[in-house]
Design an enzyme around this catalytic site. Structure first.
Site, PDB file in Angstrom:
ATOM      1  CE  LYS A 166      -3.905   1.868   2.736  1.00  0.00           C
ATOM      2  NZ  LYS A 166      -4.883   1.541   4.021  1.00  0.00           N
TER       3      LYS A 166
ATOM      4  CB  SER B 140      -7.923   2.965   3.010  1.00  0.00           C
ATOM      5  OG  SER B 140      -7.293   2.578   3.869  1.00  0.00           O
TER       6      SER B 140
ATOM      7  CB  SER C  12      -8.031   0.452   5.894  1.00  0.00           C
ATOM      8  OG  SER C  12      -8.800   1.664   5.920  1.00  0.00           O
TER       9      SER C  12
END
Lengths: 480, 491
Positions: B79, B154, B178
Site C-alpha cells: 500500500k 482504504s 481498511s
C-alpha cells in the site's frame, strides 16, 4: 503608590545528552546546518519517536535536586501549532502529567535567603532554528528563510517557578542558582550565549498588601544574567509609571532589547493560543520506577549550596565561595586544592585574575588551558618565594595562553626569584659596603632606610632577588 | 495453470525444487498486471527495475544455497502509505506528489531481508481515509469481480491486486477496517494484527493509536506467512510489543472442535444485507456442525464505537497530517508569508475527505470541546475494551460479517460520508480495542460479489484466530477467482 512586583520564571535547559530526545542523532551544538538530522527529527512521513532514557533520568535528577515530587505516571502530549522550524507542526512536550512537580529553590541575592517555589519540571523537544535572509534579519521584512534542523529534537527541560520572586536581584539569583545546580548535575553546558540555558519571565505589579495579581507581561529574549536583571528592572519601572498615571497594563509578550536597554512589544500579532494538547499516541505513558529514582537520588553529586558551605569551612569568604560556585569555577577550585594548592590563595586567583580573564575572553572554565595542577604549582611557587606576586600574574597569563607549566614559563621568561641565601649574600655585602653612610644611620635607628638598601639589592640583581630574603639578610648584617 | 495463480506456499515449494525461478514468477505476475491494470488500477507505481533486480538476486541467492524464508523470490505489493527508499510514496495525495522517501519502513526492510520481490505501490483512499479507494488523487481502483463496483478501502489497491494475481500477497494498513473490508469486498483474506505486533515505523500515520499494518493473502496460510515475515519487536516504534506471542501457524489444521465461538448480537442483525447475512449464517452453521460451541454474546458499547472512532481518528489525524506544510518536502504553493504558503499548500494538497477529517479532529481537540468530544470518545474506547474482555471470558473468538454489504457501486456513497462510514461498523471495534481480526471469503451473494466472514480474537490471540479462519476457509470451500483474473475475463 507602592507596588509589589510578582515575578515567575520559565527556564529552558538544553540537555547535553549524546543523542536527541526522540532519535539517535547527535545532540551536540554546532555542526554544518542539517547534518545531524534523520527522518525522525526532520518530521518525515512515517517516522516515529523513541524517548531518550537518559534525558528522562536527568530530568528526574534535577527534580530531585529541586526537592520535587517525581511523579509515578507521566505522559508526553502533543502541543499543536504551525511553525516553520517545528517539523511536525506539533511539539512533543508534557502537559498535565509532567515528570516532576512541586519543588523549591533557596536563593540569596545578598539580602538574605529566600525560598522560590518550583511548580514543575518537564521534558520536551527543541525546535529547529530559522535564519531570515535579507531585510533587517527579522521575520517581517525577510526575503526568505533558511532552517537548520540540527537543533530540532534536542532534549529540552522546562523549569517553571512559582510567582514567588519579588525583585530583579532575586530573579538573577534564582537563575544563577538554577544554572549552578544544572552544572553541578552535569546535565547541560547551560551556556546562555548559545541558547542552551534560556529564560522567559512573567512580571506583574500589585499594590503592596494586595493579594490579587495584576496583569501579567511576558518578557523574552534575555541572553545573560545581567540582561535578565536589567529587563525586569526596566519592566517594573515601566509598569509602575503606567499604573501611577492610571494607564492600563496590556497583557502581552515583550522582547528585551539589550542595546536600547528597554522591552519592546512583540511584533507578531497577539492571539490566544489553543495548543490542542492531547496524549502523544506514538509513545506509551512513562511509569517511573521508584528504584531508579532512588538510585538517581543516591548518585546525585554535591549540590551548590553544600559546596558553598564546604568552601566556607576551608576558610573561604562566603561571597568568594558563591562566586566560585556560580561562575563554574568550583571544579577548577576543587582540582587546585586536590593538587595541594592553598584554598584561600586558590580562591583569590580564581575569583580575581582567572575570572577577569574569562570575562575578557568569554571562554568557559572547562575550555581554558589552566588546570588544577598548574594553578596549585603557581600558588606553591609564590608561597615558596620562587615568584613575586607581580611575576606570578605574568606567569598566569602565559599559562592561559597555553605556553606551558608555571615553572617552564617562569624559567623561560627569567622570572624566578633568587631566594638562595648563599647566592644573595655577596650581593648584599657589596651593597652594604657601597653605602656605609646609610648603614650607620640604620644602626642609629633610622630603620626605614632598610627599604632603600633592599631596593639597591633588587636593582643590582635585576629584580630577581626575593625581597623578603634580602630584607632579612640586611637586618641580620647590620645587627637589627 | 498460470504461475500467477499459485499460492505463496505452492510457489515457494517450486522455487525450492528448482522447478521455476523468481524471475519466472515475476514475469507471470507482470503479465497479469498488464492484463488487468487498465480496468483495475490497483497500482500507483510499478517498480519494474527494482523488482527485476530483486528477482534476479533472489534466484542468485537460491543458487548460492541461501534461503531467506518463505517470501524469498515472491512478488509482493505494498500500500502506498508505507515509505520505500527511492520509490515515490504518495498516500494517494497530491500533497506528496513526487515525494521520494530517503528510508524504508521497518516492514519494507524486513520484506527485503526476507528476499521478497517488491513489485510496486498500490492505490488507497488518500491517507487511508475512506472505505472505497475512491478518495485517491490518482484515480479509483475497481472491484475485480465487477468493475462498476468499488474494491472497498482504504487498502483497495492491495486487495484488488491480490484478488487477480497481480501480486502473490500484499500489505495494507488497517485503522478502522481498511484491510479487512476491502479483503471482504474483493474475496481475499485480510488481517489486522494485534496493535504493536507489526512495527508502524515508516507507515505514514493516519491515526497512530489505531493504525496497524497487516497482510492480504489469497489463502489463510499465505496470510499467516505474510504476517510472520513482518511481525515482531522493532526498537524504532515505541508502541511495538516486546514480549512473545503464540506461534500463529501451529494450530492451523486443528479445526474448531471444542472451541467456543461467539456471535456478536449487535453486529449480526439490522443493517446487514440479506446475501451477507445468509452467507454468514451458513458459515456459522458449518462451524457448529464441525464441533464448535456457538453462542450469542453482546457488545453493548459497539453502538457508540463508530462515533468514538470518528472523533479519535480525526483528532489524531489532525496532528499527524500537520507536517504536510510545503516547508520541507512535497509540492509547495507560494504565499506572501510562511502561514499563507502553508495554508495554500494544504488547501491545494488535501482532498475533501482528508480536509473534512482534519477539520473534525481540530474541532474535537479545541479548548472547550476536548472533554465533550475527544475525552468522551476515549471513555467509549475503554468501554469497548471492557465489553471485549467480558466477551472473551465466555468465548475463544467472536465472529461477525466483515462488512454489512458486499461491494457497492462506484459513486454510490461518494457524496454520503455517513453511509460510507457505516461500511466499517463491524471492523472498527477491534481497532479501538487493539485486538486482532481477520476476514475470510466464504461465498458470493446474489450479485456474484464476495462475502467476507470476520474472526476476532483477544490481544495476541492470532493463533486461535487463524485456527478458526483456516477452518472457515476449509468449510466454505471458497476457491474461485474473479473472471478478470483469467485471460478470457480480461478480453
Amino acid at each position: 503608590m507602592r507596588y509589589e512586583p510578582v515575578i515567575g520564571i520559565e527556564t529552558h535547559v538544553e540537555l547535553s545528552t549524546a543523542s536527541k530526545m526522540f532519535c539517535g542523532c547527535p545532540a551536540g551544538f554546532g555542526g554544518e546546518p542539517n547534518t545531524n538530522v534523520c527522518p525522525v527529527c526532520l518530521g518525515l512521513p512515517g517516522a516515529l519517536p523513541v524517548p531518550n532514557e537518559r534525558a528522562i533520568q536527568w530530568t528526574v535528577a534535577l527534580g530531585i535536586a529541586l526537592g520535587c515530587e517525581i511523579t509515578q505516571h507521566s505522559v508526553f502530549h502533543r502541543k499543536n501549532y504551525f511553525y516553520a522550524d517545528l517539523p511536525k507542526n506539533y511539539q512533543i512536550s508534557q502537559f498535565d502529567l509532567p515528570l516532576c512537580v512541586g519543588g523549591h529553590l533557596e536563593v540569596d541575592p545578598g539580602s538574605g535567603a529566600r525560598r522560590v517555589g518550583i511548580t514543575r519540571v518537564h521534558l520536551e523537544e527543541d525546535t529547529g532554528k530559522s535564519t531570515h535572509l535579507g531585510g533587517g534579519g527579522r521575520i517581517h521584512d525577510a526575503e526568505g528563510a533558511l532552517i537548520d534542523f540540527n537543533r530540532s529534537g534536542i532534549p529540552l527541560m522546562e523549569v517553571v517557578s512559582e510567582p514567588d520572586i519579588r525583585t530583579p536581584e532575586e530573579a538573577r539569583a534564582y537563575a544563577q542558582e538554577l544554572r549552578a545546580i544544572v552544572l553541578a548535575l552535569g546535565i547541560s553546558d547551560a551556556r546562555l550565549e548559545e541558547g542552551s540555558f534560556r529564560f522567559d519571565a512573567n512580571v506583574s505589579l500589585r499594590p503592596e498588601g494586595d493579594e490579587a495579581l495584576g496583569v501579567k507581561v511576558e518578557v523574552k529574549n534575555m541572553n545573560s544574567m545581567r540582561s535578565l536583571q536589567r529587563a525586569l528592572a526596566f519592566e517594573i519601572d515601566r509598569q509602575t509609571a503606567l499604573l501611577d498615571d492610571g494607564e492600563p497594563i496590556a497583557q502581552e509578550t515583550r522582547h528585551w532589547d539589550e542595546e536600547a536597554g528597554r522591552t519592546q512589544p512583540g511584533r507578531s500579532k497577539e492571539e490566544s493560543s489553543d495548543y490542542r494538547y492531547f496524549p502523544e499516541p506514538d509513545l506509551v505513558p512513562l511509569q517511573t520506577n521508584p528504584d531508579v529514582v532512588e538510585r538517581i537520588r543516591s548518585g546525585l553529586p554535591e549540590l551548590p549550596a553544600l559546596r558553598r558551605a564546604r568552601y566556607v569551612t576551608l576558610g573561604i569568604e562566603p561571597t568568594a565561595a558563591a562566586t566560585l560556585v556560580a561562575g563554574d569555577l568550583a571544579n577548577l577550585f576543587d582540582a587546585t586544592v586536590a593538587a595541594g594548592g592553598d584554598p584561600r590563595a586558590a580562591a583569590n586567583w580564581l575569583t580575581g585574575e582567572v575570572a577577569a580573564h574569562l570575562n575578557r575572553t568569554g571562554a568557559a572554565p572547562a575550555d581554558i588551558s589552566l588546570d588544577g595542577a598548574s594553578l596549585a604549582e603557581l600558588i606553591g611557587m609564590v608561597g615558596g618565594g620562587d615568584l613575586s606576586a607581580t611575576a606570578a600574574k605574568e606567569v598566569l597569563i602565559g599559562v592561559l595562553a597555553g605556553e606551558g607549566s608555571p615553572r617552564e614559563i617562569a624559567t623561560t621568561r627569567d622570572l624566578l626569584q633568587v631566594s638562595d641565601e648563599s647566592a644573595l649574600g655577596p650581593e648584599v655585602d657589596s651593597v652594604l659596603a657601597a653605602h656605609p653612610d646609610e648603614v650607620g644611620r640604620i644602626r642609629e635607628g633610622e630603620e626605614r632606610l632598610v627599604g632603600f638598601l633592599v631596593g639597591q639589592v633588587m636593582k643590582a640583581t635585576g629584580g630577581k632577588a626575593d625581597p623578603r630574603l634580602v630584607d632579612r639578610l640586611i637586618r641580620e648584617r647590620v645587627g637589627l | 495453470m498460470d504461475l500467477a495463480d499459485l499460492t505463496i506456499a505452492e510457489a515457494g515449494a517450486r522455487l525450492r525444487s528448482g522447478d521455476l525461478t523468481a524471475v519466472d514468477l515475476l514475469a507471470a505476475v507482470r503479465r497479469r498486471v498488464s492484463m488487468t491494470e487498465a480496468i483495475l488500477h490497483a497500482y500507483l507505481t510499478i517498480d519494474a527495475d527494482g523488482a527485476t533486480a530483486a528477482a534476479v538476486e533472489a534466484d542468485a541467492a537460491f543458487s548460492r544455497g541461501e534461503d531467506r524464508g518463505p517470501l524469498h523470490g515472491i512478488p509482493i505489493a505494498l500500500k502506498d502509505n508505507m515509505v520505500t527508499r527511492g520509490i515515490e510514496t504518495t498516500c494517494s495525495s497530491r500533497i506528496l506528489a513526487g515525494y521520494i522517501p530517503p528510508y524504508d519502513a521497518t516492514v519494507v526492510e524486513r520484506l527485503k531481508t526476507g528476499g521478497a520481490v517488491i513489485l510496486g505501490k498500490t492505490n488507497l483512499d488518500e491517507f487511508a481515509m475512506g472505505s472505497s479507494t475512491e478518495n485517491s488523487a490518482y484515480g479509483t481502483t475497481r472491484n475485480p469481480w465487477n468493475p462498476d463496483r468499488v474494491p472497498g478501502g482504504s487498502s483497495g489497491g492491495s486487495a484488488a491486486a491480490v484478488a487477480v494475481g497481480s501480486a502473490f500477497g500484499a500489505f495494507g494498513s488497517d485503522t478502522g477496517g481498511s484491510i479487512r473490508q476491502p479483503a471482504s469486498l474483493c474475496g481475499v483474506v485480510g488481517m489486522k494484527p494485534t496493535y504493536g505486533l507489526v512495527s508502524r515505523y515508516g507507515l505514514i500515520a493516519f491515526a497512530s493509536s489505531l493504525d496497524q499494518i497487516g497482510p492480504i493473502g489469497r489463502t489463510v496460510a499465505d496470510t499467516v506467512t505474510l504476517f510472520e515475515a513482518v511481525a515482531g519487536h522493532d526498537p524504532a516504534d515505541a508502541t511495538s510489543f516486546r514480549g512473545s506471542y503464540p506461534d500463529p501457524r501451529v494450530d492451523l489444521d486443528k479445526g474448531v472442535k471444542g472451541l467456543r465461538i461467539g456471535i456478536v448480537r449487535e453486529l449480526s442483525g439490522d443493517g446487514i444485507q440479506p446475501g451477507v447475512a445468509a452467507a454468514f449464517q451458513a458459515t456459522v452453521d458449518r462451524l457448529d456442525a464441525a464441533g464448535a460451541a456457538v453462542k450469542e454474546v453482546s457488545l453493548p458499547s459497539t453502538e457508540f464505537a463508530l462515533s468514538a472512532y470518528y472523533l479519535i481518528a480525526p483528532a489524531e489525524c489532525s496532528a499527524n497530517l500537520a507536517r504536510f506544510d510545503g516547508v520541507r518536502y512535497g509540492p509547495r504553493v507560494d504565499g506572501d508569508s510562511v502561514e499563507a504558503m502553508m495554508s495554500a499548500t494544504r488547501r491545494d494538497g488535501f482532498g475533501p475527505e482528508v480536509t473534512r477529517r482534519i477539520l473534525l479532529g481540530t474541532y474535537a481537540l479545541s479548548a472547550g470541546y476536548y472533554d465533550a468530544f475527544y475525552g468522551q470518545a476515549q471513555k467509549v474506547r475503554t468501554l469497548v475494551m471492557e465489553d471485549f474482555k467480558k466477551a472473551y471470558a465466555e468465548v475463544d473468538v467472536l465472529v461477525t460479517p466483515t462488512s454489512p454489504t458486499t461491494a457497492f457501486e462506484v459513486g454510490e456513497r461518494a457524496d454520503d460520508p455517513l453511509a460510507m462510514y457505516l461500511s466499517d461498523i463491524c471492523t472498527i471495534p477491534s481497532n479501538l480495542s487493539g485486538d486482532p481480526a481477520v476476514s475470510v471469503p466464504v461465498g458470493l451473494d446474489e450479485d456474484g460479489l464476495p462475502v467476507g466472514f470476520q474472526v476476532l480474537a483477544p490481544a495476541l490471540g492470532e493463533a486461535v484466530m487463524f485456527r478458526v479462519a483456516a477452518e472457515v476457509e476449509r468449510l466454505s470451500g471458497f476457491d474461485i477467482r474473479p473472471e478478470l483474473a483469467s485471460s478470457e475475463g480480461a478480453r
